[in-house]
Motif scaffolding. Structure first.
Motif, short mmCIF file in Angstrom:
data_model
loop_
_atom_site.label_atom_id
_atom_site.label_comp_id
_atom_site.label_asym_id
_atom_site.label_seq_id
_atom_site.Cartn_x
_atom_site.Cartn_y
_atom_site.Cartn_z
N CYS A 92 0.84 -1.19 0.00
CA CYS A 92 0.00 0.00 0.00
C CYS A 92 0.88 1.25 0.00
O CYS A 92 1.91 1.30 0.68
CB CYS A 92 -0.87 -0.04 1.25
SG CYS A 92 -1.92 1.39 1.46
N HIS A 149 0.21 4.03 1.25
CA HIS A 149 0.04 4.84 2.45
C HIS A 149 1.14 4.56 3.46
O HIS A 149 1.93 5.42 3.81
CB HIS A 149 -1.36 4.58 3.04
CG HIS A 149 -1.69 5.42 4.24
ND1 HIS A 149 -2.38 4.91 5.32
CD2 HIS A 149 -1.45 6.72 4.52
CE1 HIS A 149 -2.55 5.88 6.22
NE2 HIS A 149 -1.99 6.98 5.76
N ARG A 150 1.23 3.29 3.90
CA ARG A 150 2.25 2.93 4.88
C ARG A 150 3.02 1.66 4.51
O ARG A 150 3.79 1.15 5.30
CB ARG A 150 1.60 2.69 6.24
CG ARG A 150 1.03 3.91 6.91
CD ARG A 150 2.11 4.81 7.48
NE ARG A 150 1.53 5.68 8.48
CZ ARG A 150 0.83 6.78 8.22
NH1 ARG A 150 0.64 7.15 6.96
NH2 ARG A 150 0.32 7.50 9.19
N GLY A 151 2.71 1.13 3.34
CA GLY A 151 3.50 -0.01 2.88
C GLY A 151 3.01 -1.38 3.29
O GLY A 151 3.73 -2.37 3.15
N VAL A 152 1.78 -1.46 3.78
CA VAL A 152 1.24 -2.77 4.17
C VAL A 152 0.90 -3.58 2.90
O VAL A 152 0.42 -3.02 1.92
CB VAL A 152 -0.02 -2.57 5.03
CG1 VAL A 152 -0.76 -3.88 5.27
CG2 VAL A 152 0.37 -1.91 6.35
N CYS A 157 -6.38 -2.51 1.28
CA CYS A 157 -5.41 -2.59 2.37
C CYS A 157 -6.16 -2.71 3.69
O CYS A 157 -7.11 -1.97 3.95
CB CYS A 157 -4.54 -1.33 2.36
SG CYS A 157 -3.37 -1.29 3.73
N TYR A 213 -5.15 -1.97 6.63
CA TYR A 213 -4.78 -1.04 7.71
C TYR A 213 -5.76 0.13 7.78
O TYR A 213 -6.46 0.31 8.78
CB TYR A 213 -3.33 -0.56 7.48
CG TYR A 213 -2.63 0.01 8.69
CD1 TYR A 213 -3.26 0.12 9.92
CD2 TYR A 213 -1.30 0.43 8.60
CE1 TYR A 213 -2.59 0.64 11.02
CE2 TYR A 213 -0.63 0.94 9.69
CZ TYR A 213 -1.29 1.06 10.90
OH TYR A 213 -0.62 1.57 11.99
N HIS A 214 -5.85 0.92 6.72
CA HIS A 214 -6.78 2.05 6.72
C HIS A 214 -7.79 1.97 5.59
O HIS A 214 -8.58 2.87 5.41
CB HIS A 214 -6.04 3.38 6.63
CG HIS A 214 -4.91 3.52 7.61
ND1 HIS A 214 -3.62 3.16 7.30
CD2 HIS A 214 -4.88 3.94 8.90
CE1 HIS A 214 -2.83 3.37 8.35
NE2 HIS A 214 -3.58 3.84 9.34
N GLY A 215 -7.70 0.88 4.82
CA GLY A 215 -8.73 0.62 3.82
C GLY A 215 -8.55 1.28 2.47
O GLY A 215 -9.49 1.33 1.68
N TRP A 216 -7.38 1.77 2.16
CA TRP A 216 -7.16 2.28 0.80
C TRP A 216 -7.39 1.12 -0.17
O TRP A 216 -6.96 -0.02 0.09
CB TRP A 216 -5.75 2.83 0.61
CG TRP A 216 -5.52 4.16 1.29
CD1 TRP A 216 -6.21 4.68 2.33
CD2 TRP A 216 -4.50 5.12 0.95
NE1 TRP A 216 -5.72 5.91 2.68
CE2 TRP A 216 -4.65 6.20 1.85
CE3 TRP A 216 -3.48 5.16 0.01
CZ2 TRP A 216 -3.82 7.32 1.82
CZ3 TRP A 216 -2.64 6.27 -0.02
CH2 TRP A 216 -2.82 7.35 0.87
S1 FES Z 1 -1.25 1.39 5.18
FE1 FES Z 1 -2.65 0.91 3.65
S2 FES Z 1 -4.29 2.19 4.06
FE2 FES Z 1 -2.84 2.82 5.51
#
Ligand code: FES
Ligand SMILES: [Fe+2]
Lengths: 448, 170
Positions: A91, A93-96, A111, A113-116
């Motif tokens: 992702c 956003h933060r790489g998940v 994703c 984590y935050h749903g992107w």
């Molecule tokens: S790490 Fe993927 S949405 Fe935040």
């Protein structure tokens, strides 16, 4: 890293290998060294064209598989428009990792984590609470990162992480000529059967790539039990007849071929008439077709870490005739002394269901975690790795012997009337193919 | 398992599985092979990690092993050669068979057996074990007064196998 005159110990080792390789000597240390492993990930796997998968593994829009380039995770996916994409599995956003199943079908990756949410093209299309959180945000700049280059040949998909990489066809060089006759003889070509085998071996990946590059010599002893139980028809010494091809750019192929063009024995790798009838001479040159006809076994390595093997073997000599299979296998680096083996079985799309099943069985019975051929390879490869990691041998840069066929050592001689590209030797008592592989390896490793 | 002093079925099944495991762990592969019916089917499907809704991830097409009596015969014969380096020196295996449940089979002389298997494998002087775990779905059939293995489906917990080969039987 200790430095001498501004040059690290490893740079010096590589420089020394540049000289020693000409004499057929390779420092054992390259097969088990943390710094070499790190440099391989940066200088080799992040720059070469690396196999990702076969197009038939993702036949329908949305089909995906998780794959690795070096140790980096990618999603190998067919988008809604039918295009094949290789997207970095992280992702923005933060790489998940946005995809956590190994395979499946998905129009989107979300994703956790935050749903992107990303379309299977990689495009970022959804952000939770976008109004409040990201008003005015340019989503189009934050899609999943694609591998800079993706290209395929006969359904085999490769990617390069180097924006400056040459086209795949240039990278393959003379190897394309051989891949055409191996994978391109029928109208529809080959397809993968099922999911790949994956298993861990405590050995350096290069040892396997080098073995498949043309270490036919080891079959005489390590694989002797194969002839004791009659799973392969061509006698061991007769099977050494044939050719070693340095196809250029580090790619190699070895052919088991009888000296007499009309000698009885497997032709077209032992494929049965139902398959051979589908081989179309007009799809390749006359020379390629004749080489295919005379081939009993073909084995080789597409630099750096994809190997292939096609050979007729049987899982049950009393009841099942020798059956030809094609396996492609990838030696994935997992550390200086550890690889993950990925192995695929392929067959012709035109094959009958019966042949397809028998071919898979022959492959699984010989080359897979349970394969009685391959089981024995899992013994010396970790031992060689262990030695490479020792102080007495590995750290003192003791040399391993790759001199067979060098300067007239042994019976192998250059072939001057070979119809295809590359530098060719015959018979197969020869290690020029491995030296060719390591020459290319050095070029990548020394071009910091 | 004598017919004169018949044991409860469950106990007969347990006895069979324990005896079979002992033969494998002792490397008595020919005797193990003799426990198989001639129509035996022995399968270990490849597994992948899938989303929950996509099921358990066992392949219908890809196998670590998909064996008949004849192909197992080849494997056992090859282990008996003097050049089966993968198992010479032998790795040391330990089969732990637990959670044994039985159900009636499709035929009168058959019983279906489900069990868990934990297989530890030691190689050379490495003190830590490689291990495999999973479920076994067996069919045992009574032939000439003795139980034999007619079917085994091993459902492994691992997707990437953490053992260097499957030169062993699960
Ligand atoms: S790490 Fe993927 S949405 Fe935040
Ligand atoms: Fe081998």
């Amino acid at each position: 890293m200790p430095e001498v005159n501004g040059q690290s110990e490893i740079e010096r080792l590589l420089e020394e290998m540049d000289r020693s390789l000409k004499r057929g000597l390779i420092p054992a240390r390259i097969f088990n060294d943390p710094e070499i492993h790190r440099l391989e990930l940066e200088r080799l796997f992040a720059r070469a064209w690396v196999f990702v998968g076969h197009e038939t593994e993702i036949p329908r829009p949305g089909d995906y598989c998780l794959r690795y380039i070096g140790q980096d995770p990618f999603i190998f996916v067919r988008d809604e428009a039918g295009g094949v994409r290789v997207l970095f599995n992280a992702c923005r956003h933060r790489g998940v990792q946005v995809c956590r199943a190994e395979r499946g079908n998905a129009s989107h990756f979300r994703c956790v984590y935050h749903g992107w949410t990303y379309k299977n093209t990689g495009e970022l299309v959804g952000i939770p609470a976008a109004e409040e959180a990201y008003k005015g945000f340019d989503k189009s700049a934050w899609g999943l990162l694609p591998a800079p280059h993706v290209a395929s040949i006969h359904g085999l998909v490769f990617a390069s992480l180097d924006p400056q990489a040459p086209p795949l066809e240039t990278y393959l060089g003379g190897m394309k000529w051989y891949l055409d006759l191996l994978f391109g003889l029928t109208e529809e070509g080959m397809e993968v059967i099922g999911e790949p085998h994956r298993w861990i071996l405590e050995a350096n990946w290069k040892i396997a790539a080098d073995n498949f590059a043309g270490d036919d010599y080891h079959t005489l002893y390590l694989h002797k039990s194969m002839w004791d139980v009659n799973v392969f028809q061509v006698p061991p010494r007769a099977n050494m007849m044939g050719y070693h091809v340095q196809a250029g750019n580090g790619h190699t192929i070895s052919f088991s071929i009888a000296p007499d063009p009309n000698e009885p024995g497997p032709t077209f790798w032992g494929y049965p008439q139902e398959i051979v009838a589908r081989f179309r001479p007009d799809r390749v040159s006359r020379e390629q077709f004749e080489l295919a006809r005379r081939s009993r076994v073909s084995v080789g390595t597409i630099f750096p870490n994809l190997s292939f093997l096609t050979v007729p073997l049987t899982a049950d000599p009393d009841r099942i005739p020798p059956t030809t299979f094609m396996t492609v296998r990838q030696w994935q680096p997992k550390g200086p002394d550890r690889m993950e083996i990925w192995s695929w079985a392929l067959t012709w799309k035109e094959a009958s269901p019966e042949f397809r099943e028998r071919s898979y069985q022959a492959c699984m019975a010989s080359f897979s975690p349970s394969g009685i051929f391959e089981q024995d390879d899992t013994v010396p490869w970790p031992l060689m790795t262990k030695t490479a990691g020792t102080v007495f041998f590995g750290r003192r840069n003791e040399m391993l012997n790759y001199q067979m066929g060098l300067d007239g050592i042994g019976a192998a001689r250059p072939v001057t009337d070979w119809p295809g590209p590359g530098v060719v030797y015959s018979p197969r008592y020869e290690e020029g193919v491995q030296r060719h592989f390591y020459r290319r390896w050095l070029e990548y490793m020394r071009a910091g | 398992m004598s017919d004169h002093h018949p044991q409860p079925l469950y106990q007969q099944v347990v006895d069979f599985l324990m005896y079979e495991a002992a033969l494998l762990d002792d490397g008595r592969f020919q005797e193990w092979f003799d426990l198989l019916t001639e129509d035996v089917v022995y399968q270990i499907p490849v597994r992948t990690t899938r989303d929950r809704e996509a099921g358990r991830g066992f392949s219908q097409q890809a196998w670590h092993m998909n064996e008949t009596w004849g192909t197992l015969k080849t494997r056992v014969a090859r282990l008996a050669t003097s050049y089966a380096w993968a198992e010479d020196p032998p790795t040391r295996t330990r089969h732990f068979i637990t959670n044994i449940r039985i159900r009636p089979g499709d035929a009168e002389d058959e019983v279906r057996v489900t069990s868990n298997v934990l297989l530890l494998r030691h190689q050379g002087d490495v003190p830590s074990a490689q291990f495999l775990s999973g479920e076994r779905h067996d069919v045992l059939r009574r032939e000439n007064g003795r139980w034999r293995l007619a079917r085994r489906l091993v459902l492994l917990d691992q997707t990437t196998l953490g053992t260097h080969n499957l030169a062993i039987f699960i």
